[in-house]
Design a protein around this motif. Structure first.
Motif, mmCIF file in Angstrom:
data_model
loop_
_atom_site.group_PDB
_atom_site.id
_atom_site.type_symbol
_atom_site.label_atom_id
_atom_site.label_comp_id
_atom_site.label_asym_id
_atom_site.label_seq_id
_atom_site.Cartn_x
_atom_site.Cartn_y
_atom_site.Cartn_z
ATOM 1 N N TYR A 7 -18.494 -40.785 15.716
ATOM 2 C CA TYR A 7 -17.214 -40.892 16.375
ATOM 3 C C TYR A 7 -17.370 -40.859 17.889
ATOM 4 C CZ TYR A 7 -14.969 -40.225 11.908
ATOM 5 O OH TYR A 7 -14.558 -40.386 10.615
ATOM 6 N N TYR A 8 -16.710 -41.810 18.552
ATOM 7 C CA TYR A 8 -16.598 -41.823 19.996
ATOM 8 C C TYR A 8 -15.172 -41.403 20.319
ATOM 9 C CZ TYR A 8 -21.014 -44.056 20.999
ATOM 10 O OH TYR A 8 -22.358 -44.327 21.132
ATOM 11 N N GLY A 9 -14.964 -40.110 20.556
ATOM 12 C CA GLY A 9 -13.609 -39.614 20.727
ATOM 13 C C GLY A 9 -12.842 -39.877 19.449
ATOM 14 N N ASN A 10 -11.746 -40.639 19.560
ATOM 15 C CA ASN A 10 -10.963 -40.974 18.386
ATOM 16 C C ASN A 10 -11.316 -42.349 17.837
ATOM 17 O OD1 ASN A 10 -9.498 -38.572 18.463
ATOM 18 N ND2 ASN A 10 -8.115 -39.384 20.017
ATOM 19 N N GLU A 11 -12.275 -43.023 18.471
ATOM 20 C CA GLU A 11 -12.653 -44.357 18.034
ATOM 21 C C GLU A 11 -13.863 -44.261 17.127
ATOM 22 O OE1 GLU A 11 -13.273 -46.787 21.402
ATOM 23 O OE2 GLU A 11 -11.287 -46.431 22.250
ATOM 24 N N LEU A 12 -13.847 -45.093 16.096
ATOM 25 C CA LEU A 12 -14.907 -45.046 15.101
ATOM 26 C C LEU A 12 -15.965 -46.088 15.424
ATOM 27 C CD1 LEU A 12 -15.705 -43.720 12.425
ATOM 28 C CD2 LEU A 12 -14.541 -45.581 11.249
ATOM 29 N N MET A 13 -17.204 -45.649 15.439
ATOM 30 C CA MET A 13 -18.300 -46.572 15.715
ATOM 31 C C MET A 13 -19.274 -46.554 14.563
ATOM 32 S SD MET A 13 -21.241 -46.394 18.608
ATOM 33 C CE MET A 13 -22.508 -47.663 18.649
ATOM 34 N N SER A 14 -19.711 -47.737 14.165
ATOM 35 C CA SER A 14 -20.715 -47.815 13.104
ATOM 36 C C SER A 14 -21.792 -48.793 13.525
ATOM 37 C CB SER A 14 -20.066 -48.261 11.789
ATOM 38 O OG SER A 14 -21.032 -48.319 10.765
ATOM 39 N N GLU A 15 -22.616 -48.372 14.458
ATOM 40 C CA GLU A 15 -23.699 -49.209 14.978
ATOM 41 C C GLU A 15 -25.045 -48.683 14.521
ATOM 42 O OE1 GLU A 15 -23.347 -52.032 16.448
ATOM 43 O OE2 GLU A 15 -21.164 -51.890 16.448
ATOM 44 N N TYR A 16 -25.058 -48.042 13.369
ATOM 45 C CA TYR A 16 -26.272 -47.426 12.861
ATOM 46 C C TYR A 16 -26.525 -47.841 11.415
ATOM 47 C CZ TYR A 16 -26.184 -44.395 16.969
ATOM 48 O OH TYR A 16 -26.187 -43.923 18.259
ATOM 49 N N PHE A 17 -27.800 -48.017 11.084
ATOM 50 C CA PHE A 17 -28.223 -48.234 9.708
ATOM 51 C C PHE A 17 -28.458 -46.886 9.031
ATOM 52 C CE2 PHE A 17 -30.190 -52.305 11.362
ATOM 53 C CZ PHE A 17 -29.369 -53.159 10.644
ATOM 54 N N THR A 18 -28.126 -46.789 7.757
ATOM 55 C CA THR A 18 -28.640 -45.694 6.942
ATOM 56 C C THR A 18 -30.040 -46.092 6.475
ATOM 57 O OG1 THR A 18 -27.767 -46.599 4.889
ATOM 58 C CG2 THR A 18 -26.319 -45.130 6.148
ATOM 59 N N THR A 19 -30.724 -45.188 5.809
ATOM 60 C CA THR A 19 -32.073 -45.490 5.320
ATOM 61 C C THR A 19 -32.058 -46.677 4.360
ATOM 62 O OG1 THR A 19 -32.726 -43.173 5.526
ATOM 63 C CG2 THR A 19 -34.079 -44.557 4.114
ATOM 64 N N ASP A 20 -31.131 -46.685 3.420
ATOM 65 C CA ASP A 20 -31.052 -47.785 2.450
ATOM 66 C C ASP A 20 -30.692 -49.103 3.119
ATOM 67 O OD1 ASP A 20 -31.699 -46.107 0.380
ATOM 68 O OD2 ASP A 20 -29.632 -45.806 -0.282
ATOM 69 N N GLU A 21 -29.803 -49.042 4.103
ATOM 70 C CA GLU A 21 -29.404 -50.273 4.803
ATOM 71 C C GLU A 21 -30.555 -50.840 5.616
ATOM 72 O OE1 GLU A 21 -24.637 -49.343 5.377
ATOM 73 O OE2 GLU A 21 -26.075 -48.691 6.892
ATOM 74 N N LEU A 22 -31.337 -49.967 6.259
ATOM 75 C CA LEU A 22 -32.475 -50.449 7.024
ATOM 76 C C LEU A 22 -33.527 -51.043 6.098
ATOM 77 C CD1 LEU A 22 -33.933 -50.785 9.699
ATOM 78 C CD2 LEU A 22 -34.869 -48.481 9.421
ATOM 79 N N ALA A 23 -33.751 -50.399 4.960
ATOM 80 C CA ALA A 23 -34.710 -50.933 3.996
ATOM 81 C C ALA A 23 -34.304 -52.326 3.536
ATOM 82 C CB ALA A 23 -34.814 -49.986 2.796
ATOM 83 N N GLU A 24 -33.015 -52.509 3.275
ATOM 84 C CA GLU A 24 -32.529 -53.830 2.849
ATOM 85 C C GLU A 24 -32.675 -54.845 3.974
ATOM 86 O OE1 GLU A 24 -28.390 -55.899 1.223
ATOM 87 O OE2 GLU A 24 -28.562 -53.720 1.376
ATOM 88 N N PHE A 25 -32.368 -54.393 5.203
ATOM 89 C CA PHE A 25 -32.461 -55.281 6.358
ATOM 90 C C PHE A 25 -33.900 -55.750 6.599
ATOM 91 C CE2 PHE A 25 -32.978 -55.738 11.039
ATOM 92 C CZ PHE A 25 -32.098 -56.800 11.248
ATOM 93 N N LEU A 26 -34.851 -54.821 6.440
ATOM 94 C CA LEU A 26 -36.262 -55.148 6.659
ATOM 95 C C LEU A 26 -36.937 -55.713 5.406
ATOM 96 C CD1 LEU A 26 -37.364 -52.002 8.723
ATOM 97 C CD2 LEU A 26 -36.793 -54.274 9.604
ATOM 98 N N ARG A 27 -36.198 -55.672 4.274
ATOM 99 C CA ARG A 27 -36.711 -56.161 2.989
ATOM 100 C C ARG A 27 -37.943 -55.366 2.556
ATOM 101 N NH1 ARG A 27 -35.991 -62.793 3.544
ATOM 102 N NH2 ARG A 27 -33.741 -62.724 3.958
ATOM 103 N N ILE A 28 -37.797 -54.058 2.674
ATOM 104 C CA ILE A 28 -38.849 -53.158 2.205
ATOM 105 C C ILE A 28 -38.184 -52.076 1.348
ATOM 106 C CG2 ILE A 28 -40.358 -53.546 4.189
ATOM 107 C CD1 ILE A 28 -39.315 -50.941 5.403
ATOM 108 N N LYS A 29 -38.980 -51.257 0.714
ATOM 109 C CA LYS A 29 -38.439 -50.178 -0.103
ATOM 110 C C LYS A 29 -38.067 -48.984 0.787
ATOM 111 C CE LYS A 29 -41.020 -51.360 -4.291
ATOM 112 N NZ LYS A 29 -39.788 -51.762 -5.025
ATOM 113 N N PRO A 30 -37.045 -48.210 0.399
ATOM 114 C CA PRO A 30 -36.658 -47.026 1.187
ATOM 115 C C PRO A 30 -37.823 -46.083 1.438
ATOM 116 C CG PRO A 30 -34.970 -47.501 -0.442
ATOM 117 C CD PRO A 30 -36.116 -48.432 -0.736
ATOM 118 N N ARG A 31 -38.746 -45.972 0.465
ATOM 119 C CA ARG A 31 -39.904 -45.101 0.637
ATOM 120 C C ARG A 31 -40.721 -45.513 1.857
ATOM 121 N NH1 ARG A 31 -40.683 -40.262 0.025
ATOM 122 N NH2 ARG A 31 -41.341 -40.517 2.163
ATOM 123 N N LYS A 32 -40.805 -46.818 2.114
ATOM 124 C CA LYS A 32 -41.559 -47.318 3.256
ATOM 125 C C LYS A 32 -40.872 -46.916 4.567
ATOM 126 C CE LYS A 32 -44.658 -49.621 5.552
ATOM 127 N NZ LYS A 32 -46.033 -49.084 5.695
#
Length: 301
Positions: A7-32
């Motif tokens: 949260y940026y004050g009252n504004e919502l920001m979602s400029e971050y990957f979770t672990t699963d999202e990054l794994a999907e983005f990089l096309r690797i397994k979450p363990r990696k």
């Protein structure tokens, strides 16, 4: 997918990957992904015990091979470190544009050292030097360019749900009860260990609960009967009409990147902290003393 938003004050920001999202983005397994984190080969942050990956930093990492965000010239507008309810309100109400990532005093300093935020809150007591915060910032941030500024003095003690008319007078009266566990490296955990040493007791004399990362979450376990006692703030006990045994008046400070001090986001926060609106808000926080807010306790160049 479990997307953790910042949260940026009252504004919502979602400029971050979770672990699963990054794994999907990089096309690797979450363990990696976890392997990359464990070897510091990918830029990451820890927020409330969870891993987050800035999309912009990941983009730079892929294109330029950067694996440490400390290479950035200017840190992101994020307030790190320990949670303070009054500070959280001030950040939101000041419309400073500063995001909040509260994950403990020690973790906050480590992330500040890596240039992951413009400032970090802390309340770490050095029992040998009988001093708040200055010894640890000197040790951890020796080569950093920062200012250590006081935010507030806060009354801290044991919070509990009273079951009889008589008030508690000693920590020994809570032995064997369910104690709210705070994350390792937090100011609360640090001071509780000091109390145990001083009173010649052990943390094993209590029953541990789930780990909490904020003052609000710690008290919520008491209110929901999932715990019996926590080392918390007098303001939280007063707000919820809980029992309170005073232990210490601590000093909560903010370590601030020197350049960021003069930038608009932090200046907006400082200016708001001098306003009548803020003073009215702070007056409702029982056990707080903000007379010395803004006092510089250490200046490292």
């Amino acid at each position: 997918k479990n997307t953790l938003n910042i949260y940026y004050g009252n504004e919502l920001m979602s400029e971050y990957f979770t672990t699963d999202e990054l794994a999907e983005f990089l096309r690797i397994k979450p363990r990696k992904v976890y392997d990359l984190v464990s070897t510091d080969k990918v830029p990451y942050s820890r927020v409330m015990g969870k891993l987050l990956f800035s999309k912009s930093e990941i983009s730079n990492w892929i294109s330029g091979g950067q694996n440490n965000i400390s290479n950035q010239k200017n840190p992101p507008n994020i307030l790190l470190g320990s949670h303070d309810p009054l500070l959280e309100l001030a950040v939101k109400q000041s419309k400073s544009g500063i995001a909040m990532s509260f994950d403990g005093s020690t973790e906050g300093l480590e992330r500040f050292k890596l240039n992951q935020g413009i400032a970090s809150g802390l309340h770490i007591y050095d029992s040998d030097l009988e001093s708040w915060n200055v010894p640890i910032v000197k040790k951890c941030l020796e080569k950093q360019d920062f200012v250590l500024m006081e935010w507030a003095k806060r009354d801290r003690g044991l919070i509990y749900k009273p079951k009889e008319k008589s008030e508690k007078k000693s920590i020994n009266e809570f032995l064997g009860q369910r104690l709210v566990t705070r994350q390792s490296g937090s100011g609360s955990d640090n001071y509780f260990k000091y109390i145990c040493k001083r009173e010649n007791i052990n943390s094993s004399d209590f029953i541990s609960t789930e780990v909490t990362y904020s003052e609000n979450d710690a008290v919520s376990l008491i209110l929901s009967d999932k715990a019996d006692v926590t080392l918390g703030l007098a303001s939280e006990a007063k707000k919820h009409q809980l029992g309170f045994l005073h232990i210490v008046t601590e000093r909560f400070d903010i370590v601030v990147n020197r350049i960021s001090w003069f930038e608009k986001p932090f200046q907006r926060l400082l200016n708001f902290s001098r306003s009548d609106d803020f003073l009215n808000t702070a007056s409702n926080f029982f056990g707080y003393n903000i007379n010395d807010l803004g006092t510089v306790h250490f200046n490292n160049k």
